[in-house]
Motif scaffolding. Sequence first.
Motif, PDB file in Angstrom:
ATOM      1  N   MET A   1      41.924  39.075  31.953  1.00  0.00           N
ATOM      2  CA  MET A   1      42.925  39.838  32.687  1.00  0.00           C
ATOM      3  C   MET A   1      43.063  39.237  34.080  1.00  0.00           C
ATOM      4  O   MET A   1      42.090  38.985  34.764  1.00  0.00           O
ATOM      5  N   LEU A   2      44.290  39.022  34.491  1.00  0.00           N
ATOM      6  CA  LEU A   2      44.593  38.473  35.805  1.00  0.00           C
ATOM      7  C   LEU A   2      45.233  39.572  36.640  1.00  0.00           C
ATOM      8  O   LEU A   2      46.187  40.202  36.205  1.00  0.00           O
ATOM      9  N   THR A   3      44.701  39.810  37.827  1.00  0.00           N
ATOM     10  CA  THR A   3      45.279  40.788  38.741  1.00  0.00           C
ATOM     11  C   THR A   3      45.636  40.077  40.037  1.00  0.00           C
ATOM     12  O   THR A   3      44.811  39.375  40.610  1.00  0.00           O
ATOM     13  N   VAL A   4      46.894  40.248  40.482  1.00  0.00           N
ATOM     14  CA  VAL A   4      47.358  39.640  41.724  1.00  0.00           C
ATOM     15  C   VAL A   4      48.007  40.709  42.588  1.00  0.00           C
ATOM     16  O   VAL A   4      48.517  41.703  42.081  1.00  0.00           O
ATOM     17  N   ASN A   5      47.972  40.487  43.911  1.00  0.00           N
ATOM     18  CA  ASN A   5      48.630  41.451  44.788  1.00  0.00           C
ATOM     19  C   ASN A   5      50.132  41.166  44.839  1.00  0.00           C
ATOM     20  O   ASN A   5      50.600  40.144  44.357  1.00  0.00           O
ATOM     21  N   VAL A   6      50.884  42.078  45.393  1.00  0.00           N
ATOM     22  CA  VAL A   6      52.336  41.990  45.415  1.00  0.00           C
ATOM     23  C   VAL A   6      52.809  40.706  46.087  1.00  0.00           C
ATOM     24  O   VAL A   6      53.720  40.026  45.591  1.00  0.00           O
ATOM     25  N   GLN A   7      52.206  40.335  47.207  1.00  0.00           N
ATOM     26  CA  GLN A   7      52.641  39.139  47.926  1.00  0.00           C
ATOM     27  C   GLN A   7      52.435  37.883  47.073  1.00  0.00           C
ATOM     28  O   GLN A   7      53.312  37.021  47.008  1.00  0.00           O
ATOM     29  N   ASP A   8      51.282  37.773  46.418  1.00  0.00           N
ATOM     30  CA  ASP A   8      51.033  36.622  45.550  1.00  0.00           C
ATOM     31  C   ASP A   8      51.963  36.626  44.341  1.00  0.00           C
ATOM     32  O   ASP A   8      52.428  35.574  43.897  1.00  0.00           O
TER      33      ASP A   8
END
Length: 73
Positions: A1-8
């Motif tokens: 699972m990959l989690t990224v923040n909104v900016q990324d």
Amino acid sequence: MLTVNVQDATANLSDLLARAERGEEVWIARDGTPVVRLVPAERKPRQFGIMNGPDIPDSFFEPMTEGGLAAWE
């Protein structure tokens, strides 16, 4: 699972879409909390033509015989 923040996610959207299309689980987080999961859209099979009509048999798409081709020349 990959989690990224909104900016990324904003900066790398094309890459994230491609990864989700390949089946990878991609989450977008706000302030470290996952809020959205990217998933591939369901694809519907293309309809032949735009009008309802008779069913087209699979044999329609097979190569013509030599005699059939000669008749069209």
